[in-house]
Every structure is written in structure tokens, then in C-alpha cells.
Design a protein around this motif. Structure first.
Motif, PDB file in Angstrom:
ATOM      1  N   LEU A  35      32.064  35.237  35.388  1.00  0.00           N
ATOM      2  CA  LEU A  35      31.878  36.102  36.678  1.00  0.00           C
ATOM      3  C   LEU A  35      30.660  36.204  37.164  1.00  0.00           C
ATOM      4  O   LEU A  35      30.681  37.461  38.005  1.00  0.00           O
ATOM      5  CB  LEU A  35      32.932  37.068  36.276  1.00  0.00           C
ATOM      6  CG  LEU A  35      34.492  36.587  35.975  1.00  0.00           C
ATOM      7  CD1 LEU A  35      35.238  37.734  35.641  1.00  0.00           C
ATOM      8  CD2 LEU A  35      35.144  36.183  37.193  1.00  0.00           C
ATOM      9  N   ASP A 245      42.151  37.790  33.318  1.00  0.00           N
ATOM     10  CA  ASP A 245      42.805  38.818  33.922  1.00  0.00           C
ATOM     11  C   ASP A 245      42.247  40.132  33.535  1.00  0.00           C
ATOM     12  O   ASP A 245      41.820  41.202  34.020  1.00  0.00           O
ATOM     13  CB  ASP A 245      44.160  38.729  33.838  1.00  0.00           C
ATOM     14  CG  ASP A 245      44.949  37.799  34.892  1.00  0.00           C
ATOM     15  OD1 ASP A 245      44.211  37.207  35.869  1.00  0.00           O
ATOM     16  OD2 ASP A 245      45.884  37.640  34.862  1.00  0.00           O
ATOM     17  N   ARG A 248      38.629  40.808  34.367  1.00  0.00           N
ATOM     18  CA  ARG A 248      38.412  41.453  35.742  1.00  0.00           C
ATOM     19  C   ARG A 248      38.875  42.931  35.796  1.00  0.00           C
ATOM     20  O   ARG A 248      38.246  43.644  36.533  1.00  0.00           O
ATOM     21  CB  ARG A 248      39.308  40.562  36.599  1.00  0.00           C
ATOM     22  CG  ARG A 248      38.848  39.149  36.826  1.00  0.00           C
ATOM     23  CD  ARG A 248      39.411  38.443  37.854  1.00  0.00           C
ATOM     24  NE  ARG A 248      38.577  37.318  38.530  1.00  0.00           N
ATOM     25  CZ  ARG A 248      38.849  35.999  38.051  1.00  0.00           C
ATOM     26  NH1 ARG A 248      39.987  35.616  37.303  1.00  0.00           N
ATOM     27  NH2 ARG A 248      38.165  35.021  38.332  1.00  0.00           N
ATOM     28  N   LYS A 251      36.197  45.071  34.689  1.00  0.00           N
ATOM     29  CA  LYS A 251      35.195  45.261  35.596  1.00  0.00           C
ATOM     30  C   LYS A 251      35.886  45.911  36.830  1.00  0.00           C
ATOM     31  O   LYS A 251      35.099  46.167  37.850  1.00  0.00           O
ATOM     32  CB  LYS A 251      34.675  43.725  36.244  1.00  0.00           C
ATOM     33  CG  LYS A 251      34.002  42.872  35.426  1.00  0.00           C
ATOM     34  CD  LYS A 251      33.828  41.746  35.864  1.00  0.00           C
ATOM     35  CE  LYS A 251      32.411  42.046  36.941  1.00  0.00           C
ATOM     36  NZ  LYS A 251      32.207  40.947  37.901  1.00  0.00           N
ATOM     37  N   GLU A 253      38.806  45.558  38.694  1.00  0.00           N
ATOM     38  CA  GLU A 253      39.525  44.763  39.793  1.00  0.00           C
ATOM     39  C   GLU A 253      41.069  45.290  39.221  1.00  0.00           C
ATOM     40  O   GLU A 253      41.398  45.417  38.264  1.00  0.00           O
ATOM     41  CB  GLU A 253      39.399  43.394  39.513  1.00  0.00           C
ATOM     42  CG  GLU A 253      38.230  42.713  40.170  1.00  0.00           C
ATOM     43  CD  GLU A 253      38.148  41.313  40.094  1.00  0.00           C
ATOM     44  OE1 GLU A 253      39.376  40.692  40.487  1.00  0.00           O
ATOM     45  OE2 GLU A 253      37.032  40.743  39.900  1.00  0.00           O
TER      46      GLU A 253
END
Length: 276
Positions: A35, A245, A248, A251, A253
Motif C-alpha cells: 500500500l 482489510d 487498511r 491505516k 480507512e
């Protein structure tokens, strides 16, 4: 390191061995690198050392964390760059020393130097509450507590949460380590039959935000056996998607939480609960 970003130290920890800490460290470290983050995974399991195996780097280890702490090697000499992801690096543990070779000052110095070079420093902690584990979590900004949905694993995780709230630098400053729960080796049919704890049971006992649910899968073992994180080796598999998932969410999200559902090979949304 990316400009304007401060490095985050993340410890991947658990009370019990064999719950999937090292495979999770490798999978999420690789996912972060994929990512766009610059990532180093650090193996704190002195004497056992498995992270290099899971990353397929065991033959490339020349120097290790203890060598750097003892001044035998510079940090740059011990870091191993992943051959598949140019943003991913490994700092291996020593296989020939014991955990007493880790000094608090030495670990602090290495972490401080890593903070200047990376976006994420992911520390793979040994199981339990011994010295290696407390040193791995000492400098953490955030923690992933890895647990299986089984009573002994969850109870041991509760002890780790207590340590994160008392034995870390942040705790001593009156601050909190951000805690995230990662449930691994989840069997939908075993949970349905009451052979393992439900997700709700685990959340009720531990009371920390849920980061992800990783289904039991042979893909994880297969990836480890070939020396590649599951998020690289089988990126479209159910466990890899669950790890992506979770990464993310880590991070920041907002991604709906889903419970693996074996019967139709899909994920069911977990309603009524906010993801980590």
C-alpha cells in the motif's frame, strides 16, 4: 521515509504461542508495503527466530538485532530488503543467543534509528510476558493483539492488554497504546456448533476494537512453507483479503467488518459493531 509523516511503532503480540503472530506480522508488513508504506519488520523472538523463514530470507541473514545492539554490526548491515517488495525490510533475531542479550538501552537505540528510516516499524513479539515480549512492546505506539477464538488464548490476551497499559513508554507518560484485536484461525462451522468462542464473546471479554477476522485456511500454512507472506503468495485468497482489510483499517480507512462464512465461501458483514 515519507515526508511529513512520523514513523509508527507497531507491536504484534499475544499471550499464547501458536496463534499466528509471525504469519500476521509478515502478512500485514507486506500489505503495508504493498500500500506504499516503507516498512521494517523486526523479529524479537531471540533464540527461536521464525520471521526470516516466513519471509523466505533465512539464507540471507548475516547480522541480526543482537549484533546491532552489541555494536558488532551497523543497522544498515543487518537490514534485509525483501526481493518481492522494495518497500519491505527485515531485521532478523539471533538464533544463537537468549533473550537476556536484549538490553533496554540497546532496543531503544535501534528503534530510534529505525524511526528515522521507516514509516512503520512492525515488531514481532515472542509469546508470553517474558523479557523479550515486554521489550518488543516497550516503544509501541500501537499494538495488534492476536488471538484465536478459544478460552485460553483470549484469557492470555487479556494479560497482554494489562502489560500494554502498564509496561510501555506511553503508559509511563500517562498515554495509551492504541490496541487492536486480530482474531485468527476462525472456523465458521466450529463457531456455529459452539466448539469455539463466537466473535461477540471474544469482543465482550477483551473490550478492544476489532481490527480483523482471519479465517482458518491452508493458504496461510502453504505461504509460510514456501517463504512468502500470504498477502503476496495468494493475494486473492480469503485470508489475504482479510489481512488487507485489517491493514487498511490500521491505516485509518473505514472498511465494513466481515465474518468469514464457509457455507457460501463469502464474508458476512458484522453489523452493529464498529471496526477498529
Amino acid at each position: 521515509m515519507s515526508e511529513g509523516k512520523s514513523a509508527r511503532v507497531l507491536v504484534v503480540t499475544s499471550g499464547k504461542g501458536g496463534v499466528g503472530k509471525t504469519t500476521s506480522t509478515a502478512a500485514m508488513g507486506a500489505a503495508l508495503a504493498h500500500l506504499g508504506e516503507k516498512v521494517v519488520v523486526v523479529d524479537f523472538d531471540v533464540g527461536l527466530r521464525n520471521l526470516d523463514l516466513v519471509l523466505g530470507a533465512e539464507r540471507r541473514v548475516v547480522f541480526d538485532l543482537i549484533n546491532v545492539i552489541n555494536g558488532v554490526a551497523k543497522l544498515q548491515q543487518a537490514l534485509i530488503r525483501d526481493k518481492r517488495l522494495e518497500n519491505l525490510y527485515l531485521l532478523p533475531a539471533s538464533q544463537t543467543r537468549d533473550k537476556d542479550a536484549l538490553s533496554e538501552e540497546g532496543v531503544a537505540k535501534v528503534i530510534a534509528e529505525l524511526r528515522t528510516k521507516f514509516d512503520w516499524i512492525v515488531c514481532d513479539s515472542p509469546a508470553g510476558i517474558e523479557r523479550g515480549a515486554t521489550l518488543a512492546m516497550r516503544h509501541a505506539d500501537a499494538a495488534i493483539i492476536v488471538t484465536n477464538p478459544e478460552v485460553s488464548s483470549v484469557r492470555d490476551s487479556d494479560r497482554i492488554i494489562g502489560l500494554l497499559d502498564s509496561k510501555t513508554e506511553r503508559a509511563e507518560r500517562g498515554e495509551c497504546v492504541d490496541k487492536h484485536l486480530l482474531i485468527t484461525r476462525y472456523h465458521p462451522w466450529r463457531a456455529a456448533r459452539g466448539e469455539m468462542l463466537s466473535i461477540e464473546d471474544v469482543l465482550e471479554i477483551l473490550s478492544i476494537p476489532l481490527l480483523g477476522i482471519i479465517p482458518e485456511s491452508e493458504e496461510v500454512l502453504r505461504a509460510s512453507n514456501v517463504g512468502s507472506p500470504v498477502t503476496v503468495n495468494a493475494a486473492l485468497s480469503a485470508p489475504a483479503r482479510a489481512y488487507f482489510d485489517a491493514t487498511r483499517r490500521l491505516k485509518g480507512e473505514q472498511i465494513p467488518m466481515q465474518i468469514p462464512n464457509e457455507s457460501r465461501g463469502i464474508f458476512n458483514k458484522l453489523f452493529g459493531r464498529k471496526a477498529a
